[in-house]
Motif scaffolding. Sequence first.
Motif, short mmCIF file in Angstrom:
data_model
loop_
_atom_site.label_atom_id
_atom_site.label_comp_id
_atom_site.label_asym_id
_atom_site.label_seq_id
_atom_site.Cartn_x
_atom_site.Cartn_y
_atom_site.Cartn_z
N GLU A 294 3.08 -25.42 57.84
CA GLU A 294 3.53 -24.47 56.54
C GLU A 294 4.48 -25.07 55.11
OE1 GLU A 294 6.36 -21.01 56.62
OE2 GLU A 294 4.09 -20.31 56.59
N TRP A 295 5.92 -25.78 56.27
CA TRP A 295 6.89 -26.47 55.58
C TRP A 295 6.21 -27.90 54.60
CZ3 TRP A 295 8.74 -31.34 55.22
CH2 TRP A 295 10.32 -31.37 54.44
N MET A 296 5.33 -28.00 55.16
CA MET A 296 5.13 -28.94 54.82
C MET A 296 4.05 -29.29 54.04
SD MET A 296 5.58 -32.35 56.71
CE MET A 296 4.28 -33.71 56.48
N ALA A 297 3.37 -28.21 53.89
CA ALA A 297 2.97 -27.59 52.85
C ALA A 297 3.62 -28.21 51.68
CB ALA A 297 1.76 -26.55 52.98
N ALA A 298 4.59 -26.69 51.38
CA ALA A 298 5.09 -26.34 50.72
C ALA A 298 6.56 -27.47 50.08
CB ALA A 298 6.17 -25.37 50.83
N ASN A 299 6.38 -28.87 50.46
CA ASN A 299 7.55 -29.62 50.17
C ASN A 299 6.39 -31.31 50.03
OD1 ASN A 299 10.11 -28.04 50.38
ND2 ASN A 299 9.18 -27.37 52.20
N GLU A 300 5.65 -30.85 49.53
CA GLU A 300 5.06 -32.70 49.13
C GLU A 300 5.51 -33.59 48.50
OE1 GLU A 300 1.26 -32.81 47.99
OE2 GLU A 300 0.22 -30.83 49.24
N SER A 301 6.48 -33.13 48.01
CA SER A 301 7.60 -33.47 47.09
C SER A 301 8.39 -34.97 47.66
CB SER A 301 8.56 -33.42 45.89
OG SER A 301 9.04 -31.99 45.56
N THR A 302 8.79 -34.19 49.02
CA THR A 302 10.16 -34.03 49.73
C THR A 302 9.23 -35.38 50.71
OG1 THR A 302 11.21 -32.27 49.89
CG2 THR A 302 11.96 -33.79 51.29
N TRP A 303 8.46 -34.90 51.55
CA TRP A 303 8.28 -35.76 52.61
C TRP A 303 7.40 -36.84 51.62
CZ3 TRP A 303 3.24 -36.66 52.21
CH2 TRP A 303 2.13 -35.15 52.36
N LYS A 304 6.59 -37.12 50.52
CA LYS A 304 6.14 -38.12 49.71
C LYS A 304 6.88 -39.26 49.84
CE LYS A 304 1.35 -35.91 48.43
NZ LYS A 304 0.67 -35.36 47.32
N ALA A 305 7.94 -39.09 49.71
CA ALA A 305 9.09 -39.69 48.84
C ALA A 305 9.47 -40.52 50.39
CB ALA A 305 10.44 -38.93 48.48
N TRP A 306 9.33 -40.09 50.95
CA TRP A 306 9.15 -40.81 52.13
C TRP A 306 8.81 -41.80 52.54
CZ3 TRP A 306 9.39 -36.01 55.60
CH2 TRP A 306 10.87 -35.29 55.60
N LEU A 307 7.52 -41.85 52.50
CA LEU A 307 5.82 -42.62 52.35
C LEU A 307 6.34 -43.86 51.39
CD1 LEU A 307 3.03 -39.81 52.33
CD2 LEU A 307 4.42 -41.04 54.33
N PRO A 308 5.87 -45.29 52.31
CA PRO A 308 5.69 -46.75 51.60
C PRO A 308 5.35 -46.52 49.95
CG PRO A 308 4.90 -46.58 53.41
CD PRO A 308 4.76 -45.38 53.12
N GLY A 309 5.43 -47.07 49.37
CA GLY A 309 5.95 -46.52 47.65
C GLY A 309 5.24 -44.94 47.11
N GLY A 310 6.08 -43.81 47.98
CA GLY A 310 6.54 -42.71 47.49
C GLY A 310 5.56 -42.22 47.44
N SER A 311 4.06 -42.12 48.21
CA SER A 311 3.15 -41.93 48.13
C SER A 311 2.33 -41.74 49.39
CB SER A 311 2.50 -41.77 46.27
OG SER A 311 1.97 -43.54 46.74
#
Length: 311
Positions: A294-311
């Motif tokens: 549920e947290w991952m679904a509601a906070n995509e902008s947070t965790w996507k910024a952790w991924l290589p290239g920010g997405s």
Amino acid sequence: MNIKTLLSAAAALALGAGAAQAEPIKIPINEWTGQHISAHILGSAFKEAGVEVEYVTAGAVPQFAAISVGDLHVQPETWDNNVGDIYPKAVAKGDIVVVGELGLSAREGWIYPPYMEEKCPGLPSYKALYDCAQAFATAETFPKGRLITYPADWGTRSKDFVELVKFPFAPVAGGSEGAMVAEMKSALATEQPVLVMFWEPHWFFADHEMNWIEWPSDVENCDTDPAKGVTTTEVGDCGFQQANVLKIASKDFAATWPKAQAVYENFKINNGIQNVLIKEVDNKGRPLEEVVAEWMAANESTWKAWLPGGS
């Protein structure tokens, strides 16, 4: 090379580390819910980056031997003031790598309910514990007070400290985080005495008022100067060193999983995030995996910024 072999090689290369990538990243799961939250959010981010994950139950201190030999791979919530003997040696040798800080503001020490200040004048000063130990006693410990310490797998810091400064208390190891919380809630409900080694961030402080024992404020050179601290004859008796909460990895982790390493370096969790999710799990009884999803679904902008290239 046949088609099957080519496809397998291509899949391995897509994960960023060749054929060795077939092994999942093994993340230890310790004995407290906050660490479960950190581990599963990190694991979910790894999966979003295309890397497989396996969660492995491991004690907070014993885990370091497994990380140092590569049987476990990352531990995102390492409290560095309770790590035993293996951890510092493995870090110095390079078998465990400190990747950075997780982002938690941590505190540890002994806590008690405010109503105990009437039964033990002088609190929150540690000095009151010498005079009022019987106010914390039970039938099993009388005349000594009863101190609930961390579970045995977490080390013996409170027990060692009681012995060092000769507090008239009987340390009793808590069976688990849940058992410690249950005992505190039971004591609060009937205003019974309770003194517990505990930590924050933790949802318990959002729902219950507890005070912290205050230790000597002049702690400079406490490890070498007997005049500092609780006694005048011992060193290292100034209370409990506060933790840095660190992200650590096995020495080959970055080379084996470079894409995951990039995620790990960017990964951050703060008290606000963790407290809300811990409360959902521990207080409301919701499944951990559901809360994290549920947290991952509601906070995509947070965790996507952790991924290589920010997405």
